[in-house]
Scaffold this active site. Sequence first.
Site, PDB file in Angstrom:
ATOM      1  N   PRO A 178      -5.413  27.214  85.652  1.00  0.00           N
ATOM      2  CA  PRO A 178      -6.123  26.168  84.890  1.00  0.00           C
ATOM      3  C   PRO A 178      -7.080  25.202  85.602  1.00  0.00           C
ATOM      4  O   PRO A 178      -6.741  25.160  86.694  1.00  0.00           O
ATOM      5  CB  PRO A 178      -4.828  25.317  84.555  1.00  0.00           C
ATOM      6  CG  PRO A 178      -3.530  25.644  85.591  1.00  0.00           C
ATOM      7  CD  PRO A 178      -4.121  27.013  85.825  1.00  0.00           C
ATOM      8  N   ASN A 179      -8.011  24.829  84.918  1.00  0.00           N
ATOM      9  CA  ASN A 179      -8.988  23.790  85.370  1.00  0.00           C
ATOM     10  C   ASN A 179     -10.015  24.320  86.136  1.00  0.00           C
ATOM     11  O   ASN A 179     -10.832  23.757  86.424  1.00  0.00           O
ATOM     12  CB  ASN A 179      -8.284  22.595  85.920  1.00  0.00           C
ATOM     13  CG  ASN A 179      -7.443  21.704  85.249  1.00  0.00           C
ATOM     14  OD1 ASN A 179      -7.892  21.514  84.084  1.00  0.00           O
ATOM     15  ND2 ASN A 179      -6.169  21.758  85.438  1.00  0.00           N
ATOM     16  N   ARG A 185     -15.534  19.073  88.588  1.00  0.00           N
ATOM     17  CA  ARG A 185     -14.080  18.531  88.978  1.00  0.00           C
ATOM     18  C   ARG A 185     -14.104  18.412  90.432  1.00  0.00           C
ATOM     19  O   ARG A 185     -14.187  19.433  91.061  1.00  0.00           O
ATOM     20  CB  ARG A 185     -12.963  19.425  88.278  1.00  0.00           C
ATOM     21  CG  ARG A 185     -11.655  18.893  88.757  1.00  0.00           C
ATOM     22  CD  ARG A 185     -10.658  19.628  88.073  1.00  0.00           C
ATOM     23  NE  ARG A 185      -9.436  19.434  88.723  1.00  0.00           N
ATOM     24  CZ  ARG A 185      -8.623  20.007  89.383  1.00  0.00           C
ATOM     25  NH1 ARG A 185      -8.836  21.284  89.677  1.00  0.00           N
ATOM     26  NH2 ARG A 185      -7.389  19.721  89.780  1.00  0.00           N
ATOM     27  N   TYR A 204     -13.497  21.129  96.045  1.00  0.00           N
ATOM     28  CA  TYR A 204     -13.865  22.129  95.447  1.00  0.00           C
ATOM     29  C   TYR A 204     -15.055  22.790  95.579  1.00  0.00           C
ATOM     30  O   TYR A 204     -15.310  23.780  95.328  1.00  0.00           O
ATOM     31  CB  TYR A 204     -13.148  22.317  93.869  1.00  0.00           C
ATOM     32  CG  TYR A 204     -11.614  22.002  93.720  1.00  0.00           C
ATOM     33  CD1 TYR A 204     -10.629  22.854  94.182  1.00  0.00           C
ATOM     34  CD2 TYR A 204     -11.246  20.820  93.131  1.00  0.00           C
ATOM     35  CE1 TYR A 204      -9.297  22.678  94.099  1.00  0.00           C
ATOM     36  CE2 TYR A 204     -10.062  20.508  93.101  1.00  0.00           C
ATOM     37  CZ  TYR A 204      -9.028  21.344  93.447  1.00  0.00           C
ATOM     38  OH  TYR A 204      -7.920  20.996  93.190  1.00  0.00           O
ATOM     39  N   ASN A 247      -5.884  33.091  91.620  1.00  0.00           N
ATOM     40  CA  ASN A 247      -5.870  31.715  92.119  1.00  0.00           C
ATOM     41  C   ASN A 247      -5.211  31.041  91.079  1.00  0.00           C
ATOM     42  O   ASN A 247      -5.753  30.765  89.933  1.00  0.00           O
ATOM     43  CB  ASN A 247      -7.463  31.141  92.057  1.00  0.00           C
ATOM     44  CG  ASN A 247      -7.421  29.794  92.578  1.00  0.00           C
ATOM     45  OD1 ASN A 247      -6.371  29.020  92.399  1.00  0.00           O
ATOM     46  ND2 ASN A 247      -8.606  29.222  92.990  1.00  0.00           N
ATOM     47  N   ALA A 251      -3.089  24.975  89.774  1.00  0.00           N
ATOM     48  CA  ALA A 251      -1.749  24.011  89.974  1.00  0.00           C
ATOM     49  C   ALA A 251      -0.467  24.773  89.638  1.00  0.00           C
ATOM     50  O   ALA A 251       0.584  24.328  90.034  1.00  0.00           O
ATOM     51  CB  ALA A 251      -1.788  23.052  88.945  1.00  0.00           C
ATOM     52  N   GLU A 268      -3.146  35.796  97.070  1.00  0.00           N
ATOM     53  CA  GLU A 268      -3.107  34.427  96.419  1.00  0.00           C
ATOM     54  C   GLU A 268      -4.547  33.882  96.988  1.00  0.00           C
ATOM     55  O   GLU A 268      -4.776  34.164  98.394  1.00  0.00           O
ATOM     56  CB  GLU A 268      -2.072  34.000  96.787  1.00  0.00           C
ATOM     57  CG  GLU A 268      -2.128  32.312  96.362  1.00  0.00           C
ATOM     58  CD  GLU A 268      -0.814  31.454  96.987  1.00  0.00           C
ATOM     59  OE1 GLU A 268      -0.432  30.552  96.524  1.00  0.00           O
ATOM     60  OE2 GLU A 268       0.014  32.333  97.818  1.00  0.00           O
ATOM     61  N   HIS A 300      -7.206  30.358  97.196  1.00  0.00           N
ATOM     62  CA  HIS A 300      -7.287  28.939  96.929  1.00  0.00           C
ATOM     63  C   HIS A 300      -8.595  28.606  97.526  1.00  0.00           C
ATOM     64  O   HIS A 300      -8.991  28.911  98.833  1.00  0.00           O
ATOM     65  CB  HIS A 300      -6.165  27.967  97.336  1.00  0.00           C
ATOM     66  CG  HIS A 300      -5.103  28.353  96.660  1.00  0.00           C
ATOM     67  ND1 HIS A 300      -4.622  28.063  95.458  1.00  0.00           N
ATOM     68  CD2 HIS A 300      -3.880  29.183  97.061  1.00  0.00           C
ATOM     69  CE1 HIS A 300      -3.499  28.264  95.008  1.00  0.00           C
ATOM     70  NE2 HIS A 300      -2.936  29.045  96.156  1.00  0.00           N
ATOM     71  N   ARG A 319      -3.311  19.154 102.038  1.00  0.00           N
ATOM     72  CA  ARG A 319      -3.424  17.934 100.690  1.00  0.00           C
ATOM     73  C   ARG A 319      -2.235  17.192 100.437  1.00  0.00           C
ATOM     74  O   ARG A 319      -1.421  17.210 101.326  1.00  0.00           O
ATOM     75  CB  ARG A 319      -3.864  18.812  99.570  1.00  0.00           C
ATOM     76  CG  ARG A 319      -5.622  19.347  99.743  1.00  0.00           C
ATOM     77  CD  ARG A 319      -6.080  19.876  98.902  1.00  0.00           C
ATOM     78  NE  ARG A 319      -6.230  18.959  97.405  1.00  0.00           N
ATOM     79  CZ  ARG A 319      -6.244  19.606  96.297  1.00  0.00           C
ATOM     80  NH1 ARG A 319      -6.503  20.726  96.131  1.00  0.00           N
ATOM     81  NH2 ARG A 319      -6.631  18.744  95.311  1.00  0.00           N
TER      82      ARG A 319
END
Length: 157
Positions: free
Chosen positions: A13-14, A21, A26, A77, A80, A101, A103, A110
């Site tokens: 998502p996103n 964003r 990012y 990826n 969230a 995985e 990111h 974070r």
Amino acid sequence: MSDIKPVHVLNGPNLNLLGVREPEIYGRATLADIEALCHEAGARHGVGIVFEQTNHEGVLVDLIQRAGQEACAIVINPAAYTHTSIALLDALKGVDVPAVEVHLSQPAAREPFRAPSYVARAASGSISGFGPMGYALGIEAAVQLARARQNHPVKGK
């Protein structure tokens, strides 16, 4: 022509909002930029790339299951969903292909709620904090894992 099936690069998502964003976290690269980078990385390693993004957890589960049939490996990826989705964990455990995985940021550096990863429990490895380059690294790792499995098959996962 590749000697192995394609790598499926799955995005949660996103990530469709990349470049807009929170660019301070990012970066400015768009998802289209990252897709182009993935196709270049695939070509360097002699493997095709299937690149997909969804904002919906169930659709991402479906994509993982499909990749289990059609791919040599998964680069994911989960965004969230990394920190919340037992469904993604179960889907990855249910397919017999390696998963890497990825990111863009470094989740562990974070907010504390971003540190745990359900996906990491099923992934062969994780790459984070390298921005878009992490996808290219993930593809390289995925191809190496897939070729190792092809040359030395193991029973089960």
